[in-house]
Design an enzyme around this catalytic site. Structure first.
Site, PDB file in Angstrom:
ATOM      1  N   GLU A  31       0.873  -1.167   0.000  1.00  0.00           N
ATOM      2  CA  GLU A  31       0.000   0.000   0.000  1.00  0.00           C
ATOM      3  C   GLU A  31       0.917   1.226   0.000  1.00  0.00           C
ATOM      4  OE1 GLU A  31      -2.782   0.366   3.261  1.00  0.00           O
ATOM      5  OE2 GLU A  31      -3.486   2.292   2.477  1.00  0.00           O
ATOM      6  N   ARG A  54       5.379 -13.054   9.662  1.00  0.00           N
ATOM      7  CA  ARG A  54       5.871 -11.686   9.540  1.00  0.00           C
ATOM      8  C   ARG A  54       7.272 -11.603  10.119  1.00  0.00           C
ATOM      9  NH1 ARG A  54       2.469  -7.320   8.499  1.00  0.00           N
ATOM     10  NH2 ARG A  54       3.503  -5.488   9.327  1.00  0.00           N
ATOM     11  N   LYS A  98       4.593   0.599   9.186  1.00  0.00           N
ATOM     12  CA  LYS A  98       4.645   1.878   8.489  1.00  0.00           C
ATOM     13  C   LYS A  98       3.980   2.989   9.293  1.00  0.00           C
ATOM     14  CE  LYS A  98       3.169   0.045   4.645  1.00  0.00           C
ATOM     15  NZ  LYS A  98       2.497  -0.097   3.361  1.00  0.00           N
TER      16      LYS A  98
HETATM   17  P1  ATP Z   1       2.831  -2.179   7.851  1.00  0.00           P
HETATM   18  O1  ATP Z   1       2.095  -2.816   8.976  1.00  0.00           O
HETATM   19  O2  ATP Z   1       4.257  -1.915   8.118  1.00  0.00           O
HETATM   20  O3  ATP Z   1       2.129  -0.985   7.286  1.00  0.00           O
HETATM   21  P2  ATP Z   1       1.611  -3.696   5.862  1.00  0.00           P
HETATM   22  O4  ATP Z   1       1.485  -5.164   5.937  1.00  0.00           O
HETATM   23  O5  ATP Z   1       0.414  -2.897   6.143  1.00  0.00           O
HETATM   24  O6  ATP Z   1       2.837  -3.288   6.730  1.00  0.00           O
HETATM   25  P3  ATP Z   1       1.642  -3.497   3.042  1.00  0.00           P
HETATM   26  O7  ATP Z   1       2.110  -2.369   2.203  1.00  0.00           O
HETATM   27  O8  ATP Z   1       0.212  -3.788   3.087  1.00  0.00           O
HETATM   28  O9  ATP Z   1       2.193  -3.214   4.493  1.00  0.00           O
HETATM   29  O10 ATP Z   1       2.486  -4.806   2.748  1.00  0.00           O
HETATM   30  C1  ATP Z   1       2.811  -5.298   1.497  1.00  0.00           C
HETATM   31  C2  ATP Z   1       3.181  -6.756   1.673  1.00  0.00           C
HETATM   32  O11 ATP Z   1       4.295  -6.870   2.549  1.00  0.00           O
HETATM   33  C3  ATP Z   1       2.044  -7.558   2.275  1.00  0.00           C
HETATM   34  O12 ATP Z   1       1.874  -8.717   1.502  1.00  0.00           O
HETATM   35  C4  ATP Z   1       2.534  -7.914   3.649  1.00  0.00           C
HETATM   36  O13 ATP Z   1       2.107  -9.209   3.977  1.00  0.00           O
HETATM   37  C5  ATP Z   1       4.051  -7.844   3.519  1.00  0.00           C
HETATM   38  N1  ATP Z   1       4.684  -7.464   4.776  1.00  0.00           N
HETATM   39  C6  ATP Z   1       4.549  -6.298   5.451  1.00  0.00           C
HETATM   40  N2  ATP Z   1       5.259  -6.310   6.583  1.00  0.00           N
HETATM   41  C7  ATP Z   1       5.886  -7.508   6.645  1.00  0.00           C
HETATM   42  C8  ATP Z   1       6.771  -8.130   7.578  1.00  0.00           C
HETATM   43  N3  ATP Z   1       7.164  -7.509   8.688  1.00  0.00           N
HETATM   44  N4  ATP Z   1       7.227  -9.375   7.293  1.00  0.00           N
HETATM   45  C9  ATP Z   1       6.841 -10.002   6.173  1.00  0.00           C
HETATM   46  N5  ATP Z   1       6.008  -9.486   5.263  1.00  0.00           N
HETATM   47  C10 ATP Z   1       5.525  -8.245   5.480  1.00  0.00           C
HETATM   48 MG    MG Z   2      -1.341  -3.111   5.094  1.00  0.00          MG
END
Ligand code: ATP
Ligand code: MG
Length: 570
Positions: free
Chosen positions: A45, A269, A279
């Site tokens: 995102e 994760r 983020k």
């Molecule tokens: P954040 O909580 O940091 O905002 P998010 O999961 O909301 O992370 P996205 O931009 O939605 O961020 O993530 C894109 C992809 O990265 C998703 O498929 C998510 O599963 C993966 N992802 C995000 N954070 C991690 C992590 N700490 N370890 C493994 N995969 C991750």
């Molecule tokens: Mg997300």
């Protein structure tokens, strides 16, 4: 395209072998998708910069597809116009390329808004979606809890005609934000809360960074994600574990729309000690100016790590070694540092730099320009060659390398003691000059001309070797020393009513205003790693200008990972 070649790759490569690769291999073997190529996607995102947790998802999605000749799309999951920005779209692409990957197609969920709308109408016509007038609060109350079933909304049994009419008017902008939503009609008593008539669309009169004011209804993540996968013929949609509870809904939409059967598979994760990987929270650090920006070298963002001197090859190697599993765990930050040191040790050009200078005068050395001594550029790499370093009568050494009154087991310079100046001579301290406050400001020494090159002339031993920089040839620099940004292994571990901000390390940045560097370091290049001998690994910061060099400490030299690993193994 899959994994790009990268000059920093070295012997490190992404070849994850695990339950995800087994699952894909199995689907290839059984021709689950016929002869279609395996297709994955990385779906960020654009609401912030990528962090090292995303690097794991990137390495898995790109690496696993590449293993079987498949393809990977970069898809921006841009369904939250209020939080998303073009700046993030740009930085995310830059960071993925820097990590060493390139995508097959660049896609945006917002490209599918039209198709998603058409599919919503189909679900309404099939009696599988309805417009609900309950407020957000009421919807929450009606949803029930883990132990209590939900209740049907009074609007659940609206006719298809009324639903079509209201949904169209939602789209036309006739209703204010929050007044109505479109919901999937599934099951209010489902044990899975995600299946209790989830919201598909909400009204939001907000400008989108790509579609502008074209839409005032926006799809929810759950309604957009699986269908976007399906539109792109994604075979394996890999995401982190928090989406496991959403999988039944992912399937429900695909089955009820009768579209390409993408499958969602979850992995753990990445969490790292002393590190925050969210983020939203990283944005808070930036907005509250707790750090200098998304690329502050203390940030776990890819841009922060890059500025700190971390390298794509080491990050990929770390992520691969951390592995995948079906339960979330925590990885020691020392492990990341270990992989980074390993990479830097092999590649970093050596140099001598004195961070906290103390002047040493060698009384029996001739006055004048001095001489050059020959020094290996990288003892780990004979092909790196040698360089000439100027030596003269007056040099700087580290304040810590001299004690007027040495404590027990102190083997460095002190009155009457002999040490080796690295690659130069043996010197013996004779006496000191002090300022009015009694601080030692100058140490007077004698040297042994027969020890040139730092070799013992007669087999006599010295217990320590220290680094030095000739005063008249030295270049000054600002040096930034970084420590962990948080004081606790779990930065979210705080007292009731507190926050992760309480755990910020007040000493995470130390500024050294006037370090003294050997002259070759004046030509340091951005993006190249350096080892300041005995001090640590450093890189040039983009704040550097010709008149003023600025170096960031990537890491100190000490590697504590082997010890931790041994302890865990025993
Ligand atoms: P954040 O909580 O940091 O905002 P998010 O999961 O909301 O992370 P996205 O931009 O939605 O961020 O993530 C894109 C992809 O990265 C998703 O498929 C998510 O599963 C993966 N992802 C995000 N954070 C991690 C992590 N700490 N370890 C493994 N995969 C991750
Ligand atoms: Mg997300």
């Amino acid at each position: 395209m899959g994994t790009m070649s990268n000059e920093n790759l070295g012997s490190l490569d992404v070849r994850p072998s695990n339950f995800l690769s087994e699952r894909i291999a199995e689907d290839v073997r059984t021709k689950k998708y016929g002869d279609a190529v395996i297709q994955t996607r990385f779906p960020p995102e654009p609401n912030g910069y990528l962090h090292i947790g995303h690097a794991k998802a990137i390495c898995l999605n790109f690496g696993l597809a590449d293993e079987v000749g498949g393809k990977t799309n970069l898809r921006f999951d841009d369904t939250n116009p209020e939080k998303e920005e073009q700046e993030y779209v740009d930085s995310i692409q830059q960071d993925i390329r820097w990590l060493g990957f390139d995508w097959e197609r660049l896609c945006f969920a917002s490209d599918y808004f039209g198709q998603l709308y058409v599919w919503a109408i189909k679900l309404i016509k099939d009696g599988k979606a309805y417009v609900d007038d309950l407020t957000a609060d009421e919807i929450r109350q009606y949803r029930g809890t883990l132990t209590e079933p939900g209740r049907d909304s009074p609007y659940r049994n609206r006719s298809v005609e009324e639903n079509l009419d209201l949904f169209e008017r939602m789209k036309k902008g006739e209703f204010p934000d929050g007044s109505r939503v479109l919901r999937a009609k599934i099951e209010m008593a489902s044990p899975n809360l995600n299946m209790r008539d989830p919201v598909m669309y909400r009204i939001l009169h907000a400008s989108h960074h790509r579609t502008g004011d074209e839409w005032c209804i926006y799809p929810m993540y759950d309604y957009a994600h699986g269908q976007s996968d399906s539109i792109e013929n994604v075979t394996h949609s890999m995401c982190s574990l928090e989406f496991a509870d959403h999988q039944p809904l992912y399937k429900w939409f695909i089955e009820n729309l009768g579209i390409f059967p993408s499958q969602q598979i979850e992995f753990d994760r990445l969490s790292i000690t002393y590190t925050l990987l969210s983020k939203r929270k990283l944005l808070q650090l930036v907005q509250e100016k707790r750090v200098s920006g998304w690329d502050d070298p203390r940030m776990p963002t890819l841009s922060g790590l890059r500025r700190r001197g971390f390298t794509p090859g080491a990050i990929r190697a770390f992520v691969t070694a951390a592995g995948v599993s079906r339960t979330n765990g925590m990885v020691d930050i020392e492990m990341l540092e270990h992989f980074q040191r390993d990479d830097l040790n092999k590649r970093a050009q050596r140099g001598m730099a004195v961070l906290r200078p103390l002047k040493v005068v060698i009384d029996n050395y001739p006055e004048g320009d001095g001489e050059f001594v020959e020094v290996a550029n990288n003892p780990e790499d004979p092909t790196a060659g040698t360089r000439e370093v100027p030596f003269s009568r007056e040099i700087y050494i580290e304040q810590d390398d001299f004690r007027e009154v040495p404590p027990p087991k102190y083997y460095r310079l002190s009155p009457g003691k002999e040490v080796r100046l690295r690659n130069a001579y043996f010197i013996t301290a004779q006496n000191v000059v002090k300022d009015g406050a009694g601080n030692v400001v100058e140490v007077h020494c004698t040297y042994d001309p027969a020890s040139r090159g730092g070799n013992s002339p007669d087999g006599r031993k010295v217990k320590s070797t220290i680094h030095w920089v000739s005063t008249k040839h030295a270049v000054s620099a600002d040096v930034r020393l970084y420590e962990k940004l948080f004081t606790k292994p779990d930065p979210n571990d705080c007292v009731e009513g507190g926050s992760f901000l309480d755990n910020i390390n007040p000493e995470s940045l130390e500024l050294i205003g006037d370090a003294k560097l050997e002259p070759s370091l004046a030509k340091a290049k951005a993006g190249e790693p350096y080892q300041f001998e005995r001090v640590g690994y450093f890189c040039l910061d983009p704040d550097s200008i010709d008149e003023r060099l600025v170096f960031n400490r990537t890491l100190s030299l000490k590697d504590s990972w082997a010890k931790i690993e041994k302890k865990a193994g025993s």
